[in-house]
Design an enzyme around this catalytic site. Structure first.
Site, mmCIF file in Angstrom:
data_model
loop_
_atom_site.group_PDB
_atom_site.id
_atom_site.type_symbol
_atom_site.label_atom_id
_atom_site.label_comp_id
_atom_site.label_asym_id
_atom_site.label_seq_id
_atom_site.Cartn_x
_atom_site.Cartn_y
_atom_site.Cartn_z
ATOM 1 C CB SER A 159 -1.064 -0.364 1.364
ATOM 2 O OG SER A 159 0.046 0.164 2.486
ATOM 3 C CG ASP A 194 -3.870 6.252 6.766
ATOM 4 O OD1 ASP A 194 -3.062 5.546 6.866
ATOM 5 O OD2 ASP A 194 -4.752 5.606 4.987
ATOM 6 C CG HIS A 243 -1.098 3.849 4.075
ATOM 7 N ND1 HIS A 243 -2.417 3.980 4.690
ATOM 8 C CD2 HIS A 243 -0.367 3.456 3.525
ATOM 9 C CE1 HIS A 243 -1.898 2.297 4.145
ATOM 10 N NE2 HIS A 243 -0.785 2.006 4.088
#
Length: 351
Positions: free
Chosen positions: A38, A310, A313
């Protein structure tokens, strides 16, 4: 001869980043290939039936369109900044129907949020592109490229490309440490116990992000077990890279201590213009560290003063600082040289 740059990743996950760059040509912008999870996924998971997605607002709130792109960020991620430095367009997700024709010449992004080194990592996300499958897609990409430009030109483009790989952190947080007494933690318990002594706190990555603080730290302090995991992983990665360089007789791999940059953010966020490195900009619960970012989450008004977007990240601005370190970092962070130096040497070699 192609050179590889391997970078121990920063911040959210204990990862490795690897870059491959040519030392033979300079006529055109390099193709760029991205593999991993991610931190570098720019939208492949949008096309999958998975819970690991970033295709809903407010993800992408600081993009020109202010719409989500599939990146786990408020804007750009690390590969985007690398593409900027190369003078190239951002790579498209490999699963995007727009990746056709001349857009194949730019490269492709094969990354998928939730994946790890181990095939059983991220099983809770159901349908993700595990690393072996990303590599299969890369083979498929090369066939498509050869159909477009011919075998010889396709081979040249691939051999002279820049390749970024980030993988490993999910094996800790979404596998080994996901639940108490997981199968993987039981499997490696003996190794962990024998290795724990003598490991200091130089690497503090996993236990510092808002998600881990919210779930594991009642007092806002780093979790020692996760710190030890990072401390075991990263030195061995650098040692492996050094060994490969010795075997090849050249600096094919370049290591970057992005862990140290993370520690810099944590110990002195104000030096980088951040007001906090513990609280996520978008989330809920303690430190905004629970779940992913949704339309119902708390959302900070100024993303530029947060290190984390978030619970997991970095913000766009933090991604830019990390990318700048990769490009221009001093020997304290980059060994034996940074990417800009390698590119400059490449230019000299070609001329």
């Amino acid at each position: 001869m192609t050179s590889l740059v391997a970078l121990a990743s920063w911040l959210v996950l204990v990862l490795s980043l690897a870059m491959a760059i040519s030392t033979t040509r300079v006529e055109a912008a390099r193709a760029f290939f991205v593999f991993g999870d991610s931190l570098v996924d720019n939208g492949n998971n949008n096309y999958l039936a998975t819970t690991a997605r970033a295709d809903s607002p407010p993800y992408g709130i600081d993009t020109p369109s202010r719409r989500p792109t599939g990146r786990f960020s408020n804007g750009k991620n690390i590969p985007d900044f690398i593409s900027d430095a190369l003078g190239s367009e951002p790579t498209l997700p490999y699963l995007s129907p727009e990746l056709q024709g001349n857009r194949l010449l730019v490269g492709a992004n094969f990354a998928s949020a939730g994946i790890g080194i181990l095939n059983d990592t991220g099983i809770q996300f159901i349908n993700i592109i595990r690393m072996y499958r990303q590599l299969q897609y890369f083979q498929e990409y090369q066939s498509r490229l050869a159909d477009l430009v011919g075998n010889d030109e396709a081979q040249r483009i691939v051999s002279e490309a820049l390749v970024l790989i980030t993988v490993g952190g999910n094996d800790f947080v979404n596998n080994y440490f996901l639940v108490p007494f997981s199968a993987r933690s039981r499997q490696f318990k003996t190794v962990r116990t024998r290795s724990a002594e003598g490991v200091g706190d130089r690497h503090r990555t996993i236990g510092l992000r808002p998600a881990e603080l919210a779930m594991r730290s009642p007092n806002g302090q780093c979790t020692a077990e996760l710190q030890r995991a990072a401390g075991l992983y990263n030195p061995q990665l650098v040692q492996m890279i050094s060994g490969l360089n010795s075997e090849l007789g050249d600096n094919v791999f370049i290591a970057a201590n992005t862990q140290q940059r993370t520690n810099d953010f944590i110990s002195n966020p104000g030096a980088y213009g951040f007001t906090t490195s513990k609280v996520a900009c978008c989330g809920q619960g303690p430190y905004n560290g629970l779940g992913l970012c949704t339309a119902a989450s708390n959302l900070c008004p100024n993303r530029d003063v947060y290190a984390f977007w978030d619970p997991f990240h970095p913000t766009e601005r933090a991604n830019g600082i990390i990318a700048d370190m990769i490009l221009n970092g001093s020997p304290a962070y980059m060994t034996p040289m940074n990417l800009s130096t390698l590119l400059a040497l490449d230019t000299v070699t070609r001329t």
